[in-house]
Write a protein that holds these residues in place. Structure first.
Motif, short mmCIF file in Angstrom:
data_model
loop_
_atom_site.label_atom_id
_atom_site.label_comp_id
_atom_site.label_asym_id
_atom_site.label_seq_id
_atom_site.Cartn_x
_atom_site.Cartn_y
_atom_site.Cartn_z
N ASP A 53 0.62 -1.20 0.21
CA ASP A 53 0.20 0.07 -0.42
C ASP A 53 0.87 0.80 0.35
O ASP A 53 1.05 1.96 1.17
CB ASP A 53 -1.03 0.09 1.00
CG ASP A 53 -2.00 0.89 1.27
OD1 ASP A 53 -1.81 1.89 0.76
OD2 ASP A 53 -2.99 1.20 2.21
N LYS A 54 1.35 1.71 -1.06
CA LYS A 54 1.97 3.08 -1.33
C LYS A 54 1.96 4.00 -0.63
O LYS A 54 2.43 4.81 -0.28
CB LYS A 54 2.20 2.98 -2.71
CG LYS A 54 3.55 1.75 -3.39
CD LYS A 54 3.68 2.55 -4.72
CE LYS A 54 4.30 1.35 -5.70
NZ LYS A 54 4.48 1.13 -6.93
N ALA A 102 8.95 -0.73 -3.11
CA ALA A 102 7.80 0.59 -3.03
C ALA A 102 9.04 1.45 -1.72
O ALA A 102 8.75 2.75 -1.57
CB ALA A 102 6.38 -0.11 -1.93
N THR A 130 7.88 -4.35 -1.08
CA THR A 130 7.81 -3.68 0.96
C THR A 130 9.66 -3.01 -0.03
O THR A 130 9.41 -1.99 -0.09
CB THR A 130 7.84 -4.39 1.45
OG1 THR A 130 6.51 -5.36 1.84
CG2 THR A 130 7.71 -3.61 2.55
N LEU A 132 2.76 3.32 3.09
CA LEU A 132 3.84 3.52 3.16
C LEU A 132 4.36 5.26 2.49
O LEU A 132 5.57 5.34 3.44
CB LEU A 132 4.73 2.43 2.28
CG LEU A 132 4.42 1.33 2.35
CD1 LEU A 132 5.28 0.30 1.90
CD2 LEU A 132 4.23 0.59 4.05
N GLY A 133 4.23 5.78 2.10
CA GLY A 133 4.32 6.84 1.92
C GLY A 133 4.06 8.23 2.80
O GLY A 133 4.99 8.86 3.09
N GLU A 145 11.17 2.96 -3.84
CA GLU A 145 10.66 4.37 -4.61
C GLU A 145 9.68 5.36 -4.12
O GLU A 145 9.86 6.38 -4.72
CB GLU A 145 9.17 3.64 -5.07
CG GLU A 145 8.25 4.13 -6.44
CD GLU A 145 7.08 4.20 -6.44
OE1 GLU A 145 6.19 5.08 -7.78
OE2 GLU A 145 7.64 2.99 -7.14
N LEU A 146 9.79 5.22 -3.03
CA LEU A 146 9.16 6.81 -1.69
C LEU A 146 10.14 7.18 -1.02
O LEU A 146 9.40 7.74 -0.52
CB LEU A 146 8.40 5.94 -1.05
CG LEU A 146 6.47 4.95 -1.28
CD1 LEU A 146 6.40 4.61 -0.38
CD2 LEU A 146 6.11 6.35 -2.18
#
Length: 330
Positions: free
Chosen positions: A224-225, A256, A253, A228-229, A259-260
């Motif tokens: 769930d980005k 993601a 995970t 997580l963001g 990436e974040l």
């Protein structure tokens, strides 16, 4: 971030699916109660053996550290919480301990005491407080009742309970204001999720727990980005090599979180199985060897059981060493 695997111990055989265990594991006014008068896990010992462990209870009872039960207010709720204080004259970092799907167990209380022994104020809330018969918590339920009650906990209530506990303990005279969170199995997942809801956390320690996901039930895991963001704290993962369901979440995970631009540092312990912090306890009995007249299948099983036992012991020791080293730098 690449997954690092602890390979210092090579086990004789690789144990396969640990799915059964994985599926199942997975500021207000405060009043203190004397620990000796609050036996928190007493009901249905034959049915709730995961929660009742005499060796852990005895170890806590003999601990030289001060411990107490407190009731932390969260609106109209009171969250029974077990607090242990380190033997120190310096202000200490706080660690909130989130229990497994087994609820508030003797093992969780013993681990909370171990954290205090390492120099931290540790608090373990019973998130089933008020959810059992007659307003009871974990100790008012048998094993099946505990699992069912945990499965029905509203996520927002869990977050509010944890925030209330963190707010309370961070303001204690002996606390330095820094708060970290840790959890195991189901609690590991809640530790990860709490990091998405409390930006002031200094660190989240996830022991073999799931990542917040955005996939529909039955579909391949997707992190769930959006959740997580919201994470500000570094997240440290402690995983077992023989834990297929949880391990499948680590690569997506990692992708993601990278990436974040979030810190996610997972370590997978070679040969270990889901729940190695509990299974690897020194008090866990060593598997019995195969009988002298055992057939080949029994001999292999005994060898596998022993290999898993040794791997769990090593994983627990190595995880503790890593964990304490990270905590010391917060």
């Amino acid at each position: 971030m690449k997954i690092r695997v602890d390979t210092r111990q090579k086990t004789t055989s690789r144990i396969t699916l640990m799915l059964f265990v994985a599926v199942f594991c997975c500021a207000g006014k405060v009043s203190a109660q004397d620990m000796s008068a609050h036996n928190h896990v007493t009901s249905s010992p034959a049915l709730n053996k995961e929660a009742i462990q005499d060796w852990a209870k005895e170890k806590v009872a003999k601990s030289p550290r001060h411990s107490e039960w407190v009731k932390v207010k969260n609106g109209t709720r009171e969250v029974n919480s077990f607090v242990v204080y380190p033997e120190s004259n310096k202000k200490a970092t706080v660690v909130v301990v989130i229990h497994e799907i087994f609820g508030m167990s003797d093992w969780v209380q013993q681990l909370t005491d171990e954290l205090a022994e390492a120099g931290y104020i540790a608090i373990a809330p019973d998130l089933l407080s008020g959810m059992g018969p007659n307003g009871g918590g974990t100790s008012s339920l048998d094993a099946n009742g505990v699992r069912q009650a945990i499965g029905s906990l509203p996520p927002d209530q869990i977050t509010a309970d944890l925030n209330a506990v963190a707010d309370y303990v961070s303001k204690l005279p002996g606390a330095n204001g820094k708060v970290a969170v840790t959890g195991y199995c189901w609690g590991g997942g809640e530790s990860f999720r709490f990091a998405t809801n409390r930006p002031t956390l200094k660190a989240a320690f996830v022991f073999y727990g799931p990542t917040p996901g955005s996939n529909a039930q039955g579909q391949p895991f997707a992190a769930d980005k959006a959740a997580l963001g919201k994470i500000s704290a570094p997240v440290y993962g402690f995983y077992a090599e023989n834990d297929m369901r949880i391990d499948a979440m680590i690569p997506p995970t990692s992708d993601a979180m990278k990436e974040l631009k979030k810190i996610y540092d997972p370590v997978t312990y070679a040969g270990a199985g889901h729940g190695f912090m509990r299974a690897g306890e020194p008090n866990a009995p060593e598997p019995k060897p195969a009988a002298a007249d055992a057939d080949e299948a029994a001999v292999k099983k005994a060898a596998s059981d022993l290999a898993m036992y040794k791997a769990n012991r090593k994983a627990r020791d190595d995880a503790w060493a890593r964990w304490k080293a990270i905590l010391a730098k917060l």
